[in-house]
Design an enzyme around this catalytic site. Structure first.
Site, PDB file in Angstrom:
ATOM      1  N   ASN A   9       0.872  -1.178   0.000  1.00 22.99           N
ATOM      2  CA  ASN A   9       0.000   0.000   0.000  1.00 22.99           C
ATOM      3  C   ASN A   9       0.905   1.223   0.000  1.00 22.99           C
ATOM      4  O   ASN A   9       1.499   1.559   1.025  1.00 22.99           O
ATOM      5  CB  ASN A   9      -0.888  -0.020   1.255  1.00 22.99           C
ATOM      6  CG  ASN A   9      -1.704   1.256   1.370  1.00 22.99           C
ATOM      7  OD1 ASN A   9      -1.831   2.014   0.417  1.00 22.99           O
ATOM      8  ND2 ASN A   9      -2.267   1.486   2.545  1.00 22.99           N
ATOM      9  N   LYS A  11       0.083   4.279  -0.386  1.00 16.93           N
ATOM     10  CA  LYS A  11      -0.554   5.478   0.174  1.00 16.93           C
ATOM     11  C   LYS A  11      -0.279   6.684  -0.742  1.00 16.93           C
ATOM     12  O   LYS A  11      -0.256   6.539  -1.949  1.00 16.93           O
ATOM     13  CB  LYS A  11      -0.072   5.733   1.602  1.00 16.93           C
ATOM     14  CG  LYS A  11      -0.121   4.485   2.467  1.00 16.93           C
ATOM     15  CD  LYS A  11       0.055   4.792   3.913  1.00 16.93           C
ATOM     16  CE  LYS A  11       0.137   3.484   4.679  1.00 16.93           C
ATOM     17  NZ  LYS A  11      -0.001   3.621   6.103  1.00 16.93           N
ATOM     18  N   HIS A  95      -9.537   1.237   4.460  1.00 18.92           N
ATOM     19  CA  HIS A  95      -8.288   1.380   5.226  1.00 18.92           C
ATOM     20  C   HIS A  95      -8.539   2.308   6.418  1.00 18.92           C
ATOM     21  O   HIS A  95      -9.336   3.245   6.325  1.00 18.92           O
ATOM     22  CB  HIS A  95      -7.191   1.953   4.310  1.00 18.92           C
ATOM     23  CG  HIS A  95      -5.836   1.900   4.944  1.00 18.92           C
ATOM     24  ND1 HIS A  95      -5.412   2.852   5.840  1.00 18.92           N
ATOM     25  CD2 HIS A  95      -4.828   1.003   4.832  1.00 18.92           C
ATOM     26  CE1 HIS A  95      -4.185   2.540   6.243  1.00 18.92           C
ATOM     27  NE2 HIS A  95      -3.808   1.420   5.645  1.00 18.92           N
ATOM     28  N   GLU A  97      -6.954   4.689   7.582  1.00 17.56           N
ATOM     29  CA  GLU A  97      -6.740   6.115   7.300  1.00 17.56           C
ATOM     30  C   GLU A  97      -7.958   6.716   6.609  1.00 17.56           C
ATOM     31  O   GLU A  97      -8.292   7.884   6.797  1.00 17.56           O
ATOM     32  CB  GLU A  97      -5.460   6.299   6.462  1.00 17.56           C
ATOM     33  CG  GLU A  97      -4.215   6.089   7.321  1.00 17.56           C
ATOM     34  CD  GLU A  97      -3.007   5.557   6.575  1.00 17.56           C
ATOM     35  OE1 GLU A  97      -2.980   5.637   5.332  1.00 17.56           O
ATOM     36  OE2 GLU A  97      -2.077   5.056   7.250  1.00 17.56           O
ATOM     37  N   GLU A 164      -5.660  -5.049  10.360  1.00 20.51           N
ATOM     38  CA  GLU A 164      -4.634  -4.036  10.600  1.00 20.51           C
ATOM     39  C   GLU A 164      -4.943  -3.306  11.903  1.00 20.51           C
ATOM     40  O   GLU A 164      -5.733  -2.347  11.892  1.00 20.51           O
ATOM     41  CB  GLU A 164      -4.611  -3.024   9.455  1.00 20.51           C
ATOM     42  CG  GLU A 164      -4.315  -3.629   8.102  1.00 20.51           C
ATOM     43  CD  GLU A 164      -3.694  -2.606   7.170  1.00 20.51           C
ATOM     44  OE1 GLU A 164      -2.572  -2.845   6.721  1.00 20.51           O
ATOM     45  OE2 GLU A 164      -4.319  -1.552   6.921  1.00 20.51           O
ATOM     46  N   GLY A 170       2.175   2.141  10.732  1.00 21.29           N
ATOM     47  CA  GLY A 170       3.129   3.247  10.601  1.00 21.29           C
ATOM     48  C   GLY A 170       3.783   3.635  11.910  1.00 21.29           C
ATOM     49  O   GLY A 170       4.429   4.681  12.011  1.00 21.29           O
ATOM     50  N   SER A 209       3.184  -2.377  10.339  1.00 17.80           N
ATOM     51  CA  SER A 209       4.634  -2.412  10.523  1.00 17.80           C
ATOM     52  C   SER A 209       5.260  -3.767  10.171  1.00 17.80           C
ATOM     53  O   SER A 209       6.163  -4.245  10.853  1.00 17.80           O
ATOM     54  CB  SER A 209       5.004  -1.989  11.952  1.00 17.80           C
ATOM     55  OG  SER A 209       4.550  -0.667  12.197  1.00 17.80           O
TER      56      SER A 209
HETATM   57  C1  PEP Z   1      -0.870   0.109   5.948  1.00 15.64           C
HETATM   58  O1  PEP Z   1      -1.005   1.296   5.794  1.00 15.64           O
HETATM   59  O2  PEP Z   1      -1.702  -0.655   5.420  1.00 15.64           O
HETATM   60  C2  PEP Z   1       0.243  -0.356   6.768  1.00 15.64           C
HETATM   61  C3  PEP Z   1       0.189  -1.563   7.247  1.00 15.64           C
HETATM   62  O3  PEP Z   1       1.284   0.511   6.965  1.00 15.64           O
HETATM   63  P1  PEP Z   1       2.708   0.173   7.679  1.00 15.64           P
HETATM   64  O4  PEP Z   1       3.205  -1.106   7.104  1.00 15.64           O
HETATM   65  O5  PEP Z   1       3.568   1.336   7.370  1.00 15.64           O
HETATM   66  O6  PEP Z   1       2.424   0.033   9.143  1.00 15.64           O
END
Ligand code: PEP
Length: 249
Positions: A9, A11, A95, A97, A164, A170, A209
């Site tokens: 992803n 973003k 997601h 976000e 998630e 992040g 992460s």
């Molecule tokens: C994501 O945004 O789907 C995500 C898992 O980000 P990160 O791997 O940076 O935590």
């Protein structure tokens, strides 16, 4: 047997030049990988360039979002048909976000998933609890609601779920493999209540992460069928190491 799926992803990162540079370095590193499905979700503006470079490769394209109408006066939105037109086969929906900053709800997530499926796109439905919800012992209630409301009225479909935990996105904080497995098993149980045996074929990805250093231990869990990767997918070497997680053992 569920084939592992590793999805990037990106973003709001990666303009067309950066996309080109990434793929020129990344594609040769994953050439010949057939035991893992690889997906990249670039920002809308880089999808066409990615499609051009990924043509004939083993990497599939995803959108990061869509709107549920086919076309019309919806300034700033992208329709499912626009994504399929560019060669996308997957789309990320709901997601955290989008839920946090753009007012996405389980109801709008549901509309988006229906529209994606109607257009032949495979949705990657993102769900997960916040830190506050986890600390309040609400994790399973939140996951149950997001699964049931997000999939409300839908038959068992070609669907992917991404668990998630919001507190792990992040932040550098990863759920332990045991925490991920516990949540994934719960999600599969919920899917089982909705879809019976067919729930066994739904892939449940972990996101939050994921890095080259922790991917193998997460993937070793029974119900972890892949990863949705943000930060660590922005560098070709790092994302290629995640895709080739089996070689780390
Ligand atoms: C994501 O945004 O789907 C995500 C898992 O980000 P990160 O791997 O940076 O935590």
């Amino acid at each position: 047997m569920r084939k592992p799926l590793i999805a990037a992803n990106w973003k709001m990162h990666m303009n067309t030049g950066e996309t080109r540079e990434f793929l020129q370095a990344f594609l040769p590193q994953v050439e010949g990988v057939t035991d893992v499905e690889i997906v990249i979700a670039p920002p809308f503006t880089s999808i066409a360039e990615a499609a051009r470079l990924m043509k004939d490769s083993n990497v599939r394209l995803a959108g990061q979002n869509l709107y549920w109408e086919e076309k019309g006066a919806f300034t700033g939105e992208i329709s499912p048909l626009m994504l399929t037109d560019l060669g996308c086969t997957y789309v990320i929906i709901g997601h955290s976000e989008r839920r946090q900053y753009f007012g996405e709800t389980d109801e709008t997530v549901n509309r988006r998933i229906r529209a994606a499926l109607a257009a032949g796109l495979k949705p990657i439905l993102c769900i997960g609890e916040t830190l506050q919800q986890r600390e309040a012992g609400e994790t399973f209630n939140v996951l149950r609601r997001q699964v049931r409301d997000g999939l409300n009225g839908m038959e068992a479909e070609d669907l992917v779920i991404a668990y998630e935990p919001v507190w792990a996105i992040g932040t550098g904080k990863t759920a332990t493999p045991e925490m991920a497995q516990e949540a994934h098993a719960f999600i599969r149980e919920e899917l089982g209540a909705l879809y019976g045996e067919k729930a066994g074929s739904v892939r449940i990805l972990y996101g939050g992460s994921v890095k080259p250093e922790n991917v193998a231990s997460l993937m070793a869990e029974r119900d972890v069928d892949g990863g949705l990767v943000g930060g660590a997918s922005l560098k070709p070497d790092s994302f290629a190491r995640i895709v080739r997680f089996r070689e780390q053992n």
